[in-house]
Design a protein around this motif. Structure first.
Motif, PDB file in Angstrom:
ATOM      1  N   LYS A  70       7.838   0.482  -2.295  1.00 56.51           N
ATOM      2  CA  LYS A  70       8.230  -0.932  -2.427  1.00 56.51           C
ATOM      3  C   LYS A  70       8.039  -1.680  -1.110  1.00 56.51           C
ATOM      4  O   LYS A  70       7.736  -2.873  -1.116  1.00 56.51           O
ATOM      5  CB  LYS A  70       9.682  -1.043  -2.905  1.00 56.51           C
ATOM      6  CG  LYS A  70       9.815  -0.772  -4.401  1.00 56.51           C
ATOM      7  CD  LYS A  70      11.172  -1.157  -4.924  1.00 56.51           C
ATOM      8  CE  LYS A  70      11.212  -0.948  -6.441  1.00 56.51           C
ATOM      9  NZ  LYS A  70      12.567  -1.093  -6.989  1.00 56.51           N
ATOM     10  N   GLU A  89       4.457  -2.596  -0.964  1.00 51.20           N
ATOM     11  CA  GLU A  89       4.135  -3.702  -1.865  1.00 51.20           C
ATOM     12  C   GLU A  89       4.678  -5.033  -1.372  1.00 51.20           C
ATOM     13  O   GLU A  89       4.008  -6.068  -1.489  1.00 51.20           O
ATOM     14  CB  GLU A  89       4.729  -3.424  -3.258  1.00 51.20           C
ATOM     15  CG  GLU A  89       4.077  -2.267  -4.001  1.00 51.20           C
ATOM     16  CD  GLU A  89       4.913  -1.807  -5.190  1.00 51.20           C
ATOM     17  OE1 GLU A  89       5.811  -2.575  -5.622  1.00 51.20           O
ATOM     18  OE2 GLU A  89       4.671  -0.692  -5.682  1.00 51.20           O
ATOM     19  N   ASN A  90       5.890  -5.004  -0.807  1.00 51.30           N
ATOM     20  CA  ASN A  90       6.609  -6.262  -0.542  1.00 51.30           C
ATOM     21  C   ASN A  90       6.747  -6.643   0.921  1.00 51.30           C
ATOM     22  O   ASN A  90       7.180  -7.755   1.230  1.00 51.30           O
ATOM     23  CB  ASN A  90       8.025  -6.187  -1.150  1.00 51.30           C
ATOM     24  CG  ASN A  90       7.995  -5.889  -2.628  1.00 51.30           C
ATOM     25  OD1 ASN A  90       7.094  -6.335  -3.330  1.00 51.30           O
ATOM     26  ND2 ASN A  90       8.977  -5.144  -3.113  1.00 51.30           N
TER      27      ASN A  90
END
Length: 259
Positions: free
Chosen positions: A154, A157-158
């Motif tokens: 994550k 991704e972020n």
């Protein structure tokens, strides 16, 4: 034993002495988010290991124990008392060696995304391959391949900015420092008995998403002297990914075990 090296450092705050040791291909700037949070209540010392950051690089052939003795010389030189020593990954290997040999200097210590186990045979081969890669292709490519595996999916991704910071710091590492650290980590001892036998308070912090040192390699000791903290959203870089949680874990541990 290798000759000791004078370590570059940064200090901030007042109170109980907390000494922080960074990861492989890191430097004292890795700890900035944690240092900012802790320095309002504690005296925080952040070190650069040999060949990393502003500390000189020596010829490869030194050991994790030699790096731990660098830290001991630093603490002696600064006349620090009742120290809490925390190491991230490679820093944890150094911290554990320190705790084995100089327990009287410490009020407690912690392994952050680290393990007391030695490298597996497969991991040793990867370290040796890394040495060859750095010698042949330099640090940049090595770090570019290293960094993405250090964070949770994550985060990838972020929060690409974290990966950017890890890369920018990593590529500044002296090639001799990278090679020396790879060899030292490859050849390190099994220090798991230290966690069990040494009754100093110890904090073990693991990231649930850590692919480098999964929680089962961190949480290998139990007992009244052992504090275990699992951070659900962190990979190997909780100090960047979840700094509030890591800082709280350290502060809570220091407060609980302060003399």
């Amino acid at each position: 034993m290798a000759e000791q090296v004078k370590l570059a450092y940064r200090e901030s705050g007042k109170g109980k002495n907390i000494v922080l040791i960074h990861v492989f291909c890191g430097n004292k700037d890795y700890w900035k988010e944690i240092e900012t949070r802790l320095s309002s209540s504690y005296h925080v010392w952040v070190l650069d290991m040999r060949g990393h950051g502003e500390t000189e690089a020596t010829e490869p052939g030194y050991s994790i124990h030699d790096m731990a003795e660098d830290v001991y010389e630093f603490i002696e030189d600064k006349n620090l008392q009742d120290v809490f020593l925390f190491g991230h990954s490679m820093g944890g290997y150094i911290t554990l060696d320190f705790a084995r040999n100089h327990p009287d200097v410490l009020s407690g210590y912690g392994l952050i995304h680290s393990t007391a186990y030695p490298d597996s045979e497969e991991a040793k081969k990867k370290r040796s391959a890394g040495v060859s890669k750095v010698m042949e292709q330099g640090v940049n490519l090595f770090v570019k391949e290293l960094v993405p595996n250090l964070v949770a999916e994550k985060t990838k991704e972020n929060n690409q900015s974290i990966i950017g910071k890890l890369f920018d710091i990593g590529i500044e590492t002296n090639p001799k420092g990278v090679i020396g650290a790879l060899k030292a980590m490859r050849d390190r001892e099994d220090l798991s008995s230290v966690l069990e036998d040494n009754k100093l308070p110890v904090l073990l912090v693991a990231g649930a998403e850590d692919k480098v040192v999964p929680p089962e390699k961190t949480f290998i000791a139990n007992g009244s002297h052992v504090n275990q903290v699992l951070i659900e959203k962190a990979g190997h870089m909780g100090i960047f990914e979840t700094p509030d949680e890591v800082s709280r874990a350290i502060a809570s541990f220091v407060d609980e075990h302060s003399k």
